[in-house]
Design a protein around this motif. Structure first.
Motif, PDB file in Angstrom:
ATOM      1  N   CYS A 135      -3.498   1.231  -6.760  1.00  0.00           N
ATOM      2  CA  CYS A 135      -2.847   0.355  -5.980  1.00  0.00           C
ATOM      3  C   CYS A 135      -3.674  -0.273  -4.819  1.00  0.00           C
ATOM      4  CB  CYS A 135      -1.497   0.822  -5.473  1.00  0.00           C
ATOM      5  SG  CYS A 135      -1.656   2.119  -4.391  1.00  0.00           S
ATOM      6  N   GLU A 136      -4.472   0.173  -4.207  1.00  0.00           N
ATOM      7  CA  GLU A 136      -5.180  -0.111  -3.067  1.00  0.00           C
ATOM      8  C   GLU A 136      -6.515  -1.091  -3.517  1.00  0.00           C
ATOM      9  OE1 GLU A 136      -5.080   3.085   0.144  1.00  0.00           O
ATOM     10  OE2 GLU A 136      -6.385   3.865  -1.142  1.00  0.00           O
ATOM     11  N   GLU A 141       5.245   0.650   3.302  1.00  0.00           N
ATOM     12  CA  GLU A 141       6.333   0.680   2.082  1.00  0.00           C
ATOM     13  C   GLU A 141       7.686  -0.245   2.538  1.00  0.00           C
ATOM     14  OE1 GLU A 141       5.610   3.190   4.362  1.00  0.00           O
ATOM     15  OE2 GLU A 141       7.682   3.880   5.035  1.00  0.00           O
ATOM     16  N   MET A 199      -7.169   4.910  -3.990  1.00  0.00           N
ATOM     17  CA  MET A 199      -6.054   4.612  -5.139  1.00  0.00           C
ATOM     18  C   MET A 199      -6.005   3.170  -5.859  1.00  0.00           C
ATOM     19  SD  MET A 199      -2.817   6.303  -2.942  1.00  0.00           S
ATOM     20  CE  MET A 199      -1.733   6.310  -4.363  1.00  0.00           C
ATOM     21  N   SER A 205      -1.511  -0.960   0.341  1.00  0.00           N
ATOM     22  CA  SER A 205      -1.020  -1.818  -0.592  1.00  0.00           C
ATOM     23  C   SER A 205       0.333  -2.232  -0.188  1.00  0.00           C
ATOM     24  CB  SER A 205      -0.821  -0.997  -2.100  1.00  0.00           C
ATOM     25  OG  SER A 205       0.279  -0.339  -2.024  1.00  0.00           O
ATOM     26  N   THR A 215       3.927  -0.641  -0.431  1.00  0.00           N
ATOM     27  CA  THR A 215       3.427   0.467  -1.233  1.00  0.00           C
ATOM     28  C   THR A 215       4.600   0.905  -2.114  1.00  0.00           C
ATOM     29  OG1 THR A 215       2.333   1.133   0.708  1.00  0.00           O
ATOM     30  CG2 THR A 215       2.315   2.694  -1.036  1.00  0.00           C
ATOM     31  N   VAL A 233      -1.585   4.005   3.068  1.00  0.00           N
ATOM     32  CA  VAL A 233      -1.968   3.589   1.660  1.00  0.00           C
ATOM     33  C   VAL A 233      -2.152   1.922   2.080  1.00  0.00           C
ATOM     34  CG1 VAL A 233      -1.133   3.690  -0.925  1.00  0.00           C
ATOM     35  CG2 VAL A 233      -1.060   5.596   0.579  1.00  0.00           C
ATOM     36  N   LYS A 245       6.102   5.919  -5.138  1.00  0.00           N
ATOM     37  CA  LYS A 245       5.483   7.110  -5.816  1.00  0.00           C
ATOM     38  C   LYS A 245       3.780   6.817  -5.328  1.00  0.00           C
ATOM     39  CE  LYS A 245       4.069   4.004  -9.825  1.00  0.00           C
ATOM     40  NZ  LYS A 245       2.777   3.959  -9.334  1.00  0.00           N
ATOM     41  N   ASP A 246       3.435   5.700  -4.698  1.00  0.00           N
ATOM     42  CA  ASP A 246       2.084   5.610  -4.138  1.00  0.00           C
ATOM     43  C   ASP A 246       1.998   6.357  -2.890  1.00  0.00           C
ATOM     44  OD1 ASP A 246       1.023   4.697  -6.639  1.00  0.00           O
ATOM     45  OD2 ASP A 246       1.517   2.842  -6.106  1.00  0.00           O
ATOM     46  N   CYS A 247       3.065   6.442  -2.154  1.00  0.00           N
ATOM     47  CA  CYS A 247       2.905   6.594  -0.470  1.00  0.00           C
ATOM     48  C   CYS A 247       2.057   8.115  -0.262  1.00  0.00           C
ATOM     49  CB  CYS A 247       4.386   7.044  -0.106  1.00  0.00           C
ATOM     50  SG  CYS A 247       4.961   5.093   0.190  1.00  0.00           S
ATOM     51  N   GLN A 248       2.228   8.981  -1.420  1.00  0.00           N
ATOM     52  CA  GLN A 248       1.172   9.986  -1.060  1.00  0.00           C
ATOM     53  C   GLN A 248       1.492  10.885   0.380  1.00  0.00           C
ATOM     54  OE1 GLN A 248      -2.377  10.475  -3.160  1.00  0.00           O
ATOM     55  NE2 GLN A 248      -0.777  10.291  -4.859  1.00  0.00           N
TER      56      GLN A 248
END
Ligand SMILES: CC(=O)N[C@H](C=O)[C@@H](O)[C@H](O)[C@H](O)COP(=O)(O)O
Ligand SMILES: C=C(OP(=O)(O)O)C(=O)O
Length: 372
Positions: A303-304, A215, A301, A184, A187, A182, A190-193
């Motif tokens: 955030c990206e 992250e 995403m 960002s 990261t 991801v 919650k955005d790590c997916q």
């Protein structure tokens, strides 16, 4: 090289750990060497840099744009990037030093000229970063090589990942891996997916899946391994508080050592653990649970978007083209462009289309310029 064994399916229980030095060396060869030594001591198998040929990766206006940031090493983005690039002699010195320490040495090829540069250097594998995961001509060229490829998939949809795999298959390439990523910095959990790792494993059962994380901390990267990632890449720094965009989401030597030891202690087999088992095994709380939430598809995403706007690649003209011209392969290049144009993945789709407007060399081609 351990990576080859993993890609050949001989080492289900092994994880290849890449310390992404990237541009965290601050433009200093001495610091880069110190980082290589610390990464080796921390238990990494590989140290990785980022190689760009600036006029091949960026358009002139992207290089000339002002870079106003606490993390800028120059007044323009081009000056900033120039400051962080090593020369061929410096690459050779870093490679020789890594060889002495018995740690694999490579870089991401951020454009086709950089791919040629790394081939001349004879690196053991090529990394394709997320910014180039939709750069299909670069992928096609890389797929034609014998060298292993490690391809990150940040800022990309599942459709683009499917096309990456198709390009590899068409070239008869088997020794490549896909990295969940991801883009960002840092990261949020919650955005790590992380379950995208499971999704990619199911969708491409014969492909080795890895994780390139941005992250904070190490728990989420440990969880990625328990989910089945067999390559882990983390940015590495000597001090997170330094100037530079990536330091904050990087691991310092102690953290990297703790992560590589923890990975070494896992009893890994073919079957990944379920999210609940991972949370129990790692004594995780809410953040890990958020990172492990179910994922049903892979998309770009929110955030990206900052990273995609800054470093996502567009289609640009290689020469002045007049209104009415029909686009051919040699009219088009893929670069980071300011402003942006059609995204790189449409490269093959716009061949033969007619221009409704003229476009200058090194300028982006946009959707409104084409009769579709
Ligand atoms: C997408 C991509 O290439 N990401 C890389 C790898 O993660 C990053 O290291 C960027 O090079 C870095 O964040 C850029 O920072 P700045 O814009 O300050 O040079
Ligand atoms: C951009 C890169 O990596 P990732 O997309 O995995 O963060 C890189 O390796 O240069």
């Amino acid at each position: 090289m351990l990576l080859n064994k993993i890609l050949n399916g001989f080492q289900d229980e092994a994880v290849y750990i890449i310390a992404e030095i990237g541009q965290n060396h601050q433009g200093s060869l001495a610091t880069a060497k110190q980082m290589i030594s610390e990464a080796k001591k921390a238990g990494c198998h590989c140290v990785k840099f980022q190689k760009s040929d600036l006029p091949a990766k960026f358009t002139r206006s992207a290089l000339e744009r002002k870079y106003v940031s606490d993390h800028a090493w120059g007044k323009t983005y081009g000056e900033h990037k120039e400051y962080l690039e090593f020369s061929k002699d410096q690459y050779l010195e870093l490679q020789a030093y890594s060889r002495e320490l018995n740690v694999d040495f490579t870089a991401s090829a951020m454009d086709e000229r950089s791919l040629d540069f790394l081939l001349e250097l004879n690196v053991p594998f090529i990394k394709i970063g997320s910014g180039d995961a939709n750069n299909f001509p670069l992928l096609k060229k890389a797929a034609g090589l014998d060298l292993p490829l490690v391809i990150s998939t940040g800022m990309q949809t599942m459709t683009t990942v499917e096309r990456i795999v198709q390009i590899m298959e068409e070239a008869g390439k088997h020794n490549f891996a896909l990295m969940h990523c991801v883009s960002s910095y840092p990261t949020l959990p919650k955005d790590c997916q992380l379950q995208t790792i499971s999704l990619l494993r199911q969708r491409f059962p014969s492909v080795v899946i890895g994780y390139s994380g941005h992250e904070l901390g190490i728990s989420i990267s440990k969880a990625a391994v328990l989910l089945g990632a067999r390559i882990v890449e983390r940015h590495f720094t000597l001090d997170k508080n330094q100037k530079g965009s990536d330091h904050r989401c990087s691991l310092e030597p102690t953290e990297l050592r703790t992560l590589s030891r923890a990975i070494g202690d896992f009893k890994l087999g073919k079957k990944p653990l379920a999210a609940s088992e991972i949370i129990r095994t790692l004594n995780g709380g809410n953040e890990l649970a958020e990172a492990l939430r179910d994922v049903h598809d892979k998309d770009i995403m929110l955030c990206e978007l900052p990273c995609r706007n800054k470093l996502g690649k567009s289609i640009v003209a290689t020469r002045n083209l007049s209104k009415g011209h029909r686009l051919q392969l040699n009219d088009l290049a893929i670069k980071v462009s300011e402003p942006r144009g059609l995204t790189a993945e449409t490269y093959w789709d716009i061949l033969g289309k007619e221009l409704t407007d003229s476009v200058c060399e090194d300028e982006p081609i946009t959707g409104s310029m084409l009769i579709l």
